[in-house]
Design an enzyme around this catalytic site. Structure first.
Site, PDB file in Angstrom:
ATOM      1  N   GLY A   1      -1.003   0.911  -4.828  1.00 26.32           N
ATOM      2  CA  GLY A   1      -2.327   0.400  -4.509  1.00 26.32           C
ATOM      3  C   GLY A   1      -3.387   1.117  -5.298  1.00 26.32           C
TER       4      GLY A   1
ATOM      5  CG  ASP B   1       8.398  -8.062 -16.989  1.00 30.43           C
ATOM      6  OD1 ASP B   1       8.496  -6.882 -16.579  1.00 30.43           O
ATOM      7  OD2 ASP B   1       7.346  -8.712 -16.878  1.00 30.43           O
ATOM      8  CG  ASP B   2       9.099  -6.653 -12.827  1.00 34.32           C
ATOM      9  OD1 ASP B   2       8.399  -6.413 -13.814  1.00 34.32           O
ATOM     10  OD2 ASP B   2       8.649  -7.134 -11.763  1.00 34.32           O
TER      11      ASP B   2
ATOM     12  CG  ASN C   1       3.231  -0.472   2.839  1.00 32.55           C
ATOM     13  OD1 ASN C   1       4.339  -0.121   2.458  1.00 32.55           O
ATOM     14  ND2 ASN C   1       2.625  -1.512   2.313  1.00 32.55           N
ATOM     15  N   GLY C   2       1.923  -2.968   4.862  1.00 31.42           N
ATOM     16  CA  GLY C   2       2.602  -4.177   5.328  1.00 31.42           C
ATOM     17  C   GLY C   2       1.603  -5.233   5.725  1.00 31.42           C
TER      18      GLY C   2
ATOM     19  CB  CYS D   1      -0.841   0.048   1.264  1.00 35.04           C
ATOM     20  SG  CYS D   1      -1.918  -1.374   1.472  1.00 35.04           S
TER      21      CYS D   1
ATOM     22  CB  CYS E   1      10.726  -5.802   0.835  1.00 35.15           C
ATOM     23  SG  CYS E   1      10.008  -6.501  -0.646  1.00 35.15           S
TER      24      CYS E   1
ATOM     25  CB  CYS F   1       9.504 -13.601  -2.871  1.00 30.72           C
ATOM     26  SG  CYS F   1      10.514 -12.201  -3.341  1.00 30.72           S
TER      27      CYS F   1
HETATM   28  P1  AMP Z   1       2.390 -12.887 -13.966  1.00 33.04           P
HETATM   29  O1  AMP Z   1       3.666 -13.654 -14.148  1.00 33.04           O
HETATM   30  O2  AMP Z   1       1.467 -12.972 -15.127  1.00 33.04           O
HETATM   31  O3  AMP Z   1       1.685 -13.266 -12.701  1.00 33.04           O
HETATM   32  O4  AMP Z   1       2.725 -11.364 -13.804  1.00 33.04           O
HETATM   33  C1  AMP Z   1       4.019 -10.905 -13.714  1.00 33.04           C
HETATM   34  C2  AMP Z   1       4.015  -9.440 -13.939  1.00 33.04           C
HETATM   35  O5  AMP Z   1       3.298  -8.796 -12.872  1.00 33.04           O
HETATM   36  C3  AMP Z   1       5.421  -8.905 -13.966  1.00 33.04           C
HETATM   37  O6  AMP Z   1       5.584  -8.311 -15.216  1.00 33.04           O
HETATM   38  C4  AMP Z   1       5.473  -7.860 -12.875  1.00 33.04           C
HETATM   39  O7  AMP Z   1       5.795  -6.626 -13.446  1.00 33.04           O
HETATM   40  C5  AMP Z   1       4.115  -7.811 -12.262  1.00 33.04           C
HETATM   41  N1  AMP Z   1       4.153  -8.146 -10.841  1.00 33.04           N
HETATM   42  C6  AMP Z   1       5.077  -8.808 -10.158  1.00 33.04           C
HETATM   43  N2  AMP Z   1       4.751  -8.909  -8.857  1.00 33.04           N
HETATM   44  C7  AMP Z   1       3.582  -8.281  -8.701  1.00 33.04           C
HETATM   45  C8  AMP Z   1       2.733  -7.992  -7.592  1.00 33.04           C
HETATM   46  N3  AMP Z   1       3.023  -8.421  -6.380  1.00 33.04           N
HETATM   47  N4  AMP Z   1       1.618  -7.286  -7.816  1.00 33.04           N
HETATM   48  C9  AMP Z   1       1.308  -6.869  -9.034  1.00 33.04           C
HETATM   49  N5  AMP Z   1       2.067  -7.092 -10.119  1.00 33.04           N
HETATM   50  C10 AMP Z   1       3.187  -7.791  -9.967  1.00 33.04           C
END
Ligand code: AMP
Length: 482
Positions: A53, A370-371, A127-128, A26, A261, A461
């Site tokens: 959020g 992607d991240d 938040n948390g 949040c 985190c 994680c």
């Molecule tokens: P998915 O693998 O389809 O579940 O979604 C992964 C994507 O969601 C990645 O591109 C991230 O940028 C994004 N993502 C990762 N963690 C979260 C999260 N906790 N809440 C919302 N989006 C996320």
């Protein structure tokens, strides 16, 4: 004594084997500034924290005699308007953007929590995720309505704690909370902030025209013209009154190591925020550069999944001397696909969200950065869409290690069975998403990119090493079954 109670409380909690997180990441904000339009300033600050959020927003404003609140489901722009903001006069404001898990997106859980009894008024934004909330809640059985969120439990616990002043109540209650909590609270006349002794979620302090402001991330300070002063330290409890800050004390941190985190650097925070003296954009760029060393590839173009992968993609491309460009355009007017609760809606969401550019893709070898991959839905769809639109090869590079373990400390990750990397090895994921290659960044590479010491981070994680002991049967919807 407090410690002994905490221990037995925690074991009771573990035995219950059914607790789950109700509150997830949040955004929170607070301002104490006589003479300023604190409601409007909070509105703009919440705007810049919207990424933390999108399900509901709220604020509470005090003029010293009355504390008024506006809270509703929806984005900041739909909850607040000129008319309702103009009614919130005062010199203290606290605000909240909420991101919840499925099923808990009810009006009851919108923050800030406002507690008004005969003589006392108190408001709190959190938040948390406090993992012993259910057990703490069971102590308030005689209440008219049982608390339905961990934030409400925290507020009740503070209200019922010994002490005649709010500052005493906070000092007495805070050591009983186990988990992640960055909190901004206020009474009619004072503002408070405190952070769990592990320092899991961010919370920072800034200055605006000689007064103090607090926010989850520094990007909120930039928006309102405040200057970032420092992070609130793990376990620190402060009180703000007039233009003075009073450090009330620290929550006992014996046996608790700092555990910020790591996923904040990967995904949660905005790239223009500074977390622990590190600009998030720089950390992400560096993660891309390190991944380029760990897993290089020959390609015509590096592109990101916008916007979460952009900083890392810039780093990856620059390290290999490959041009960085866009291959699909994101519709920025719809929310995050991740927050749609139903799988079929989530899948549709990917198509609504990204439109590929055939003219750029045709015949090209493309690296997509992607991240993170959580469920694998997004990346699978994206590979499919890009290939359908003429890409010759799609190489996926993920700037974090595989997410294998759920978060119990405030990030909305699904249970283990829905985390693709917990169920499949990387080779199998590559096949499943139909990419030509797939590589994740190593954990040591990500820690290096964050610029933080590896012993000061929560990597649960990715590694399964939780800073606080967790029962793996822990279920993520803490108070809903009560
Ligand atoms: P998915 O693998 O389809 O579940 O979604 C992964 C994507 O969601 C990645 O591109 C991230 O940028 C994004 N993502 C990762 N963690 C979260 C999260 N906790 N809440 C919302 N989006 C996320």
């Amino acid at each position: 004594m407090v410690k002994k109670n905490l221990k037995s409380e925690y074991h009771k909690l573990v035995d219950l084997k059914r607790q789950e997180a109700l509150h997830d990441h949040c955004g929170i904000f607070g301002i104490y500034a006589p003479g300023e339009d604190v409601a409007k300033i909070t509105y703009f600050a919440l705007h810049s924290l919207q990424h933390r959020g999108q399900e509901s927003a709220g604020m509470a404003v005090s003029d010293g005699r009355k504390l008024r609140g506006i809270r509703n489901l929806g984005l900041v722009t739909s909850v607040f308007n000129e008319n309702n903001l103009s009614k919130l006069k005062g010199f203290i404001a606290i605000g909240h953007n909420r991101y919840s898990t499925t099923g808990s997106n009810t009006k009851d859980n919108i923050q800030p929590v406002i507690l008004a009894s005969k003589h006392k008024v108190f408001s709190l934004a959190h938040n948390g995720n406090v993992i012993n909330a259910k057990m703490l809640n069971s102590q308030f059985k005689h209440m008219k309505r049982s608390a339905s969120s961990d934030s409400e439990v925290i507020t009740q616990a503070i209200y019922r704690a010994p002490g005649s002043k709010w500052r005493e109540k906070i000092m007495n209650a805070a050591p009983h909370f186990i988990g992640a909590y960055s909190i901004i609270a206020c009474s009619k006349k004072r503002m408070y902030a405190f952070r769990d002794p592990w320092g899991i979620r961010p919370l920072c302090l800034g200055r605006l025209k000689g007064y103090y402001v607090l926010a989850s991330e520094t990007c909120a300070f930039d928006t309102i013209g405040a200057l970032f002063e420092r992070d609130i330290k793990p376990g620190e409890i402060i009180e703000i009154y007039k233009n003075k800050i009073n450090i009330l004390g620290y929550i006992d941190n014996l046996g608790k190591k700092p555990s910020f985190c790591l996923f904040e650097y990967v995904y949660l925070a905005r790239p223009d925020s500074i977390l622990n003296n590190m600009l998030v954009h720089e950390a992400r760029k560096k993660s891309g550069q390190i991944l380029a060393k760990e897993a290089p590839v020959k390609a015509d173009l590096v592109a990101a999944i916008p916007d979460s992968g952009t900083s890392a993609a810039i780093g990856y491309a620059s390290a290999l001397g490959i041009p960085f460009g866009e291959v699909m355009i994101k519709n920025r007017y719809i929310g995050r696909t991740f927050i749609q609760p139903e799988q079929h809606v989530r899948e549709l969401g990917v198509k609504i969200k990204f439109n590929p550019m055939k003219q750029i893709l045709e015949g090209k070898k493309i690296v997509i950065v992607d991240d993170s991959i959580v469920r694998g839905t997004t990346i699978k769809k994206i590979v499919e869409i890009l290939k359908k639109n003429g890409a010759k090869e799609i190489h996926i590079r993920i700037c974090s290690p595989p997410v294998k373990f759920p978060c119990y400390f405030g990030v909305d990750t699904p249970n283990k069975k829905n985390l693709i990397a917990s169920e499949m090895r990387v080779k199998k994921i590559k096949k499943f998403i139909k990419a030509d290659s797939l590589h994740y960044l190593s954990l040591s590479g990500l820690v290096e990119a964050s610029g933080q010491g590896k012993n000061s981070l929560c990597t649960a994680c990715f590694s399964g090493r939780y800073p606080i002991k967790i029962d793996t049967h822990f279920n993520k919807h803490i108070l809903e079954d009560s």
